[in-house]
Design a protein around this motif. Structure first.
Motif, PDB file in Angstrom:
ATOM      1  N   TYR A   1      41.751   7.579 -56.042  1.00 37.36           N
ATOM      2  CA  TYR A   1      42.433   6.349 -56.425  1.00 37.36           C
ATOM      3  C   TYR A   1      42.021   5.238 -55.472  1.00 37.36           C
ATOM      4  O   TYR A   1      41.858   5.448 -54.282  1.00 37.36           O
TER       5      TYR A   1
ATOM      6  N   VAL B   1      47.228   1.131 -55.993  1.00 41.26           N
ATOM      7  CA  VAL B   1      48.534   1.652 -56.402  1.00 41.26           C
ATOM      8  C   VAL B   1      48.598   1.729 -57.937  1.00 41.26           C
ATOM      9  O   VAL B   1      49.179   2.662 -58.505  1.00 41.26           O
ATOM     10  N   GLN B   2      47.973   0.784 -58.601  1.00 41.80           N
ATOM     11  CA  GLN B   2      47.978   0.790 -60.067  1.00 41.80           C
ATOM     12  C   GLN B   2      47.251   2.030 -60.610  1.00 41.80           C
ATOM     13  O   GLN B   2      47.660   2.592 -61.635  1.00 41.80           O
TER      14      GLN B   2
ATOM     15  N   THR C   1      49.680   4.949 -60.271  1.00 44.60           N
ATOM     16  CA  THR C   1      50.762   4.812 -61.249  1.00 44.60           C
ATOM     17  C   THR C   1      50.267   5.160 -62.649  1.00 44.60           C
ATOM     18  O   THR C   1      50.951   5.855 -63.401  1.00 44.60           O
ATOM     19  N   ALA C   2      49.070   4.701 -63.003  1.00 44.67           N
ATOM     20  CA  ALA C   2      48.505   4.981 -64.326  1.00 44.67           C
ATOM     21  C   ALA C   2      48.242   6.471 -64.512  1.00 44.67           C
ATOM     22  O   ALA C   2      48.370   7.006 -65.616  1.00 44.67           O
TER      23      ALA C   2
ATOM     24  N   GLY D   1      50.006   8.786 -63.135  1.00 40.33           N
ATOM     25  CA  GLY D   1      51.264   9.516 -63.026  1.00 40.33           C
ATOM     26  C   GLY D   1      51.446  10.219 -61.699  1.00 40.33           C
ATOM     27  O   GLY D   1      52.250  11.130 -61.586  1.00 40.33           O
TER      28      GLY D   1
ATOM     29  N   LYS E   1      52.265  10.632 -57.505  1.00 37.17           N
ATOM     30  CA  LYS E   1      53.332  10.239 -56.593  1.00 37.17           C
ATOM     31  C   LYS E   1      52.709   9.675 -55.319  1.00 37.17           C
ATOM     32  O   LYS E   1      51.624  10.079 -54.905  1.00 37.17           O
TER      33      LYS E   1
ATOM     34  N   PHE F   1      56.292  -2.478 -56.667  1.00 36.67           N
ATOM     35  CA  PHE F   1      55.743  -1.552 -57.670  1.00 36.67           C
ATOM     36  C   PHE F   1      56.888  -0.706 -58.256  1.00 36.67           C
ATOM     37  O   PHE F   1      57.090   0.440 -57.903  1.00 36.67           O
TER      38      PHE F   1
ATOM     39  N   THR G   1      57.370   0.631 -61.192  1.00 37.26           N
ATOM     40  CA  THR G   1      57.067   1.752 -62.110  1.00 37.26           C
ATOM     41  C   THR G   1      56.436   2.946 -61.380  1.00 37.26           C
ATOM     42  O   THR G   1      56.265   3.999 -61.990  1.00 37.26           O
ATOM     43  N   ALA G   2      56.098   2.783 -60.132  1.00 35.22           N
ATOM     44  CA  ALA G   2      55.453   3.860 -59.384  1.00 35.22           C
ATOM     45  C   ALA G   2      56.461   4.926 -58.990  1.00 35.22           C
ATOM     46  O   ALA G   2      57.641   4.656 -58.840  1.00 35.22           O
ATOM     47  N   ARG G   3      55.983   6.175 -58.864  1.00 35.77           N
ATOM     48  CA  ARG G   3      56.839   7.283 -58.435  1.00 35.77           C
ATOM     49  C   ARG G   3      56.665   7.445 -56.924  1.00 35.77           C
ATOM     50  O   ARG G   3      55.607   7.777 -56.437  1.00 35.77           O
ATOM     51  N   TRP G   4      57.755   7.202 -56.200  1.00 31.62           N
ATOM     52  CA  TRP G   4      57.711   7.179 -54.725  1.00 31.62           C
ATOM     53  C   TRP G   4      58.437   8.382 -54.136  1.00 31.62           C
ATOM     54  O   TRP G   4      59.421   8.854 -54.691  1.00 31.62           O
TER      55      TRP G   4
END
Length: 136
Positions: free
Chosen positions: A102, A105-106, A109-110, A112, A114, A129, A131-134
């Motif tokens: 990656y 961050v996008q 997130t795209a 899926g 963490k 961000f 929509t991101a899983r943190w």
């Protein structure tokens, strides 16, 4: 760096010549004789110092204890230089170029995925961000 290394070998070689030649003592050095001039003995010492650099160890045969101490320093310098060069070369030859999966961050997130973050920065990360899983 290599020029500095060769210069230090020349300096140590001249130091050995000086300590073996001046002041004259009862011990006759194997490398430096009275039949040669000081310039010839100094150039021989620089030659032996350069030979020591390329052979990986000192090439002088000192008669005095002080000169032996300088030769010990030259040997230690050779050991450190050769082992550092070998380790650096081995790491360069065995290292593989690593690319991250990656780049932003996008991208995470795209896909899926963490992401980890420190608890102190939780509000800033989630706010920027959402929509991101943190994992905090």
């Amino acid at each position: 760096l290599w020029v500095l290394t060769v210069f230090s070998y020349f300096a140590m070689a001249l130091l050995v010549w000086f300590m073996e030649t001046f002041p004259s003592s009862l011990t006759e050095s194997e490398d430096f004789t009275d039949t040669r001039t000081h310039i010839q003995n100094a150039s021989l010492s620089m030659h032996l110092g350069l030979l020591g650099f390329f052979s990986g160890g000192p090439a002088h045969s000192p008669a005095k204890a002080s000169s032996r101490l300088v030769i010990l320093g030259m040997g230690w310098l050779s050991l450190i230089l050769i082992s550092s060069y070998t380790a650096n070369l081995a790491s360069i030859l065995t290292a593989q170029a690593t690319e991250g999966a990656y780049s932003s961050v996008q991208d995470v997130t795209a896909a899926g995925g963490k992401m980890c973050g420190h608890e102190v920065l939780k509000d800033a990360f989630v706010g920027q961000f959402p929509t991101a899983r943190w994992l905090f």
